[in-house]
Enzyme design. Structure first.
Site, PDB file in Angstrom:
ATOM      1  N   SER A  29       1.024  -1.102  -0.148  1.00  0.00           N
ATOM      2  CA  SER A  29       0.158   0.147  -0.084  1.00  0.00           C
ATOM      3  C   SER A  29       0.991   1.207  -0.211  1.00  0.00           C
ATOM      4  O   SER A  29       2.027   1.206   0.663  1.00  0.00           O
ATOM      5  CB  SER A  29      -0.916  -0.059   1.088  1.00  0.00           C
ATOM      6  OG  SER A  29      -1.497   1.335   1.428  1.00  0.00           O
ATOM      7  N   TYR A  62      -1.562  -0.302  10.180  1.00  0.00           N
ATOM      8  CA  TYR A  62      -1.591  -0.697   8.971  1.00  0.00           C
ATOM      9  C   TYR A  62      -0.519  -0.424   8.177  1.00  0.00           C
ATOM     10  O   TYR A  62       0.073  -1.280   7.319  1.00  0.00           O
ATOM     11  CB  TYR A  62      -2.980  -0.406   8.546  1.00  0.00           C
ATOM     12  CG  TYR A  62      -3.274  -0.884   6.979  1.00  0.00           C
ATOM     13  CD1 TYR A  62      -3.384  -2.002   6.696  1.00  0.00           C
ATOM     14  CD2 TYR A  62      -2.999   0.075   5.955  1.00  0.00           C
ATOM     15  CE1 TYR A  62      -3.931  -2.563   5.283  1.00  0.00           C
ATOM     16  CE2 TYR A  62      -3.539  -0.402   4.369  1.00  0.00           C
ATOM     17  CZ  TYR A  62      -3.753  -1.738   4.348  1.00  0.00           C
ATOM     18  OH  TYR A  62      -4.013  -2.182   2.781  1.00  0.00           O
TER      19      TYR A  62
END
Length: 250
Positions: free
Chosen positions: A146, A159
């Site tokens: 990501s 995350y």
């Protein structure tokens, strides 16, 4: 330029929905033999049945494994070996995006779940599928990371940290296995419209981010299919150990 992946065996983890499902369907449409891996075999089979409706797509197989469960992943790798006798590419897509929480508010149990899903899962699947690639002369491992793994904001420590670890894992696997024919890429999309993302992201945040993306829209899972197909083909043989951004950090 040869980006033909017809006949290649590609394992896609977390393939029951979202990015994983789109990649499974898209790569099958390009002629790949896809192993659809999900936590529940029934959900994986739904995607296999969808692939069966795609013109020209080879037969796919459904696999069941929690990617953080090493014994389950090892068994899934054995199933692929029994079915096709090789693996040409592994798409490490399975993972979990939790609701944003600041560090002082984050429970260790949530941090543990994120790391198991996103980091341990990639580690374990690589450990058990890469040997099948090496035996066949090499292959491609795509780690779905990501943009947040490079630049994260408040509430994204767990995350973002997990995806930063995935980027490092991808590079280290390249260093360890490149001489055995393994090529790695960490693929870093920006905010992408998936069921998991939609459950936790506010309308305000979606609107703000969309306005800064090409075409004024969020990414869709299907946007990644062409790039992943290219990476799995021979034209990308000299691309390895790097993180590729689909959209930059915001």
């Amino acid at each position: 330029m040869n980006i033909d992946i017809a006949g290649k065996v590609v394992v896609v983890t977390g393939a029951a929905q979202g990015i994983g499902r789109a990649l499974a369907l898209g790569l099958a449409a390009e002629g790949a033999r896809v192993a659809v891996l999900a936590r529940d075999r029934g959900r994986a089979q739904v995607v296999v049945d969808e692939i069966a409706e795609v013109d020209g797509a080879p037969e796919a197989v459904a696999l069941e494994a929690d990617v953080s469960d090493e014994a389950a992943v090892e068994a899934a790798a054995a199933e692929v070996d029994a079915a096709w006798g090789r693996v040409d590419a592994l798409i490490n897509n399975a993972g979990w995006m939790p609701p944003g929480q600041r560090v002082l508010e984050t429970e260790v149990a949530q941090l543990d779940r994120v790391l198991k899903s996103n980091v341990v899962g990639c580690f374990v699947t690589t450990k058990h599928f890469a040997p099948l690639m090496i035996r066949g002369g090499g292959g491609r491992i795509v780690f779905v990371s990501s943009a947040i793994g490079t630049q994260a904001g408040p509430g994204a420590a767990a995350y973002g940290g997990s995806k930063a670890a995935v980027n490092i894992l991808s590079n280290v696997v390249h260093q360890e296995l490149a001489d055995q024919g393994i090529r790695t890429t960490a693929l870093a999309p920006g905010l992408t419209y998936t069921p998991g993302m939609r459950e936790i992201v506010s309308e305000e945040h979606l609107a703000r981010v969309s306005a800064r993306y090409p075409g004024g829209r969020l990414g869709e899972p299907e946007d990644l299919v062409g790039l992943v197909a290219f990476l799995c083909g021979s034209a990308a043989e000299h691309i390895s150990g790097s993180t590729l951004f689909v959209r930059p950090p915001i």
